[in-house]
Design a protein around this motif. Sequence first.
Motif, mmCIF file in Angstrom:
data_model
loop_
_atom_site.group_PDB
_atom_site.id
_atom_site.type_symbol
_atom_site.label_atom_id
_atom_site.label_comp_id
_atom_site.label_asym_id
_atom_site.label_seq_id
_atom_site.Cartn_x
_atom_site.Cartn_y
_atom_site.Cartn_z
ATOM 1 N N ASN A 254 0.816 -1.211 0.000
ATOM 2 C CA ASN A 254 0.000 0.000 0.000
ATOM 3 C C ASN A 254 0.854 1.267 0.000
ATOM 4 O O ASN A 254 0.412 2.316 -0.475
ATOM 5 N N GLY B 119 3.508 1.411 -1.756
ATOM 6 C CA GLY B 119 4.126 1.441 -3.075
ATOM 7 C C GLY B 119 5.545 0.913 -3.103
ATOM 8 O O GLY B 119 6.226 1.022 -4.123
ATOM 9 N N ASP C 172 5.617 -4.008 -5.299
ATOM 10 C CA ASP C 172 4.797 -3.794 -6.489
ATOM 11 C C ASP C 172 3.714 -4.852 -6.663
ATOM 12 O O ASP C 172 2.555 -4.535 -6.958
ATOM 13 N N LEU D 87 -2.162 -6.079 -6.427
ATOM 14 C CA LEU D 87 -1.514 -4.770 -6.406
ATOM 15 C C LEU D 87 -2.272 -3.900 -5.417
ATOM 16 O O LEU D 87 -3.400 -4.237 -5.010
ATOM 17 N N LYS D 88 -1.705 -2.764 -5.061
ATOM 18 C CA LYS D 88 -2.420 -1.912 -4.110
ATOM 19 C C LYS D 88 -3.734 -1.414 -4.695
ATOM 20 O O LYS D 88 -4.693 -1.161 -3.966
ATOM 21 N N GLU D 89 -3.809 -1.314 -6.031
ATOM 22 C CA GLU D 89 -5.021 -0.812 -6.658
ATOM 23 C C GLU D 89 -6.170 -1.821 -6.647
ATOM 24 O O GLU D 89 -7.337 -1.433 -6.789
ATOM 25 N N ASN D 90 -5.875 -3.119 -6.524
ATOM 26 C CA ASN D 90 -6.976 -4.089 -6.554
ATOM 27 C C ASN D 90 -7.130 -4.844 -5.247
ATOM 28 O O ASN D 90 -7.891 -5.809 -5.166
ATOM 29 N N TYR D 91 -6.405 -4.410 -4.206
ATOM 30 C CA TYR D 91 -6.566 -5.036 -2.909
ATOM 31 C C TYR D 91 -7.577 -4.216 -2.106
ATOM 32 O O TYR D 91 -7.323 -3.084 -1.749
ATOM 33 N N ALA E 3 -7.071 -1.764 0.882
ATOM 34 C CA ALA E 3 -6.290 -0.555 0.628
ATOM 35 C C ALA E 3 -7.190 0.659 0.534
ATOM 36 O O ALA E 3 -6.745 1.800 0.716
ATOM 37 N N ARG E 4 -8.465 0.473 0.263
ATOM 38 C CA ARG E 4 -9.391 1.587 0.136
ATOM 39 C C ARG E 4 -9.856 2.105 1.485
ATOM 40 O O ARG E 4 -10.459 3.168 1.577
ATOM 41 N N SER F 110 -9.695 3.809 5.043
ATOM 42 C CA SER F 110 -8.878 4.893 5.619
ATOM 43 C C SER F 110 -8.927 4.811 7.124
ATOM 44 O O SER F 110 -9.784 4.159 7.697
#
Length: 336
Positions: free
Chosen positions: A281, A283, A286, A326-330, A333-334, A336
């Motif tokens: 998350n 970055g 990867d 990836l962080k975008e599809n885990y 990670a969304r 907060s």
Amino acid sequence: MAELANVSPGTVDRIIHNRGQVAQENVDKVNAIIEEYGYKRNILASNLALNKKFHFAVFLPQYENLEYWKSQVAGIEKAAVEFSKFGIVLDYFFYDFNISSFKEAVKKVLEFECDGLLFAPIFYQESVQFLNEYKKTNIPVVMIDSNIDSGTENAYVGQDAFQSGYLAGRLISFAVKNERQVLIFKITREIESTSVYLQRINGFYSFFRDHEDLQNFKFSEVTIKDSGIDQLNLEMFSGINSVFVPNSRAYIVAQFLEQNNIKGVRIIGYDLLKQNIEYMNKGVIDFLINQRPEEQGYMGVNYLYRKLVLRETVENTHYIPLEIILKENYFPARKS
């Protein structure tokens, strides 16, 4: 069926269960009706009526402090709860991450009477010896996590380790035009020079051997024992562009790179451990190849249930699909 054959239900029961003491004429009539109407015995109902128990031995490494194996056990327990109403009972045999503990557990498993075995073969040579000895019991075995060739007919649920290494090679190669220095970083216990570990590395190299257009990749290897970050140094990463960690310890490399402000290094590793997710998350990592350990545990018990309780014909190999995270599809990670 009894009415159609003009016999008593007891006669039908004796014929179906082959208990004898029935006139051949009646046997022929009942069998003809069975053939005509396609009767199949309800095995599940029969087991429930007899209150039959099926004992599955679960032979795994100790999991209390290991996130990956906790997930395996969570999947196993989920299956145990789901199938308990059908007479499934699990008996656990755990071993520490050393050969002497494994051998002690082997003795107990060999002496234990059960209907099926779920086994994680961590120690390669010792596991081969155990499986060859266990073969004499004629008890079905399903392996999870590692698929080892012991010369015996055992089932396997898990990922294709070679293919997962091959996939890691492809991920490393994406969007690269200039020369790349790739470091294969082996952070291992003594026991992890096992089949699954070596298959991943072989698969990784095979990808580049199969693609002659990728001659701009150069490789080196570093091996350290256990998980001490104090064993890492800056020289290891001099000129390195990409790092492949063929197990769940990618976070150790990520932590070192972050602490030393080393940027621009692509890291690929395995498993959704909390620390791996943290650095993904951020970055720093990867890609993570997820082995879906909970599904492995669940499907391992499910295999034995289908084979032994339902008496179905089950494929001996069930590969869990390779999952690239990836962080975008885990999803977490969304949060907060």
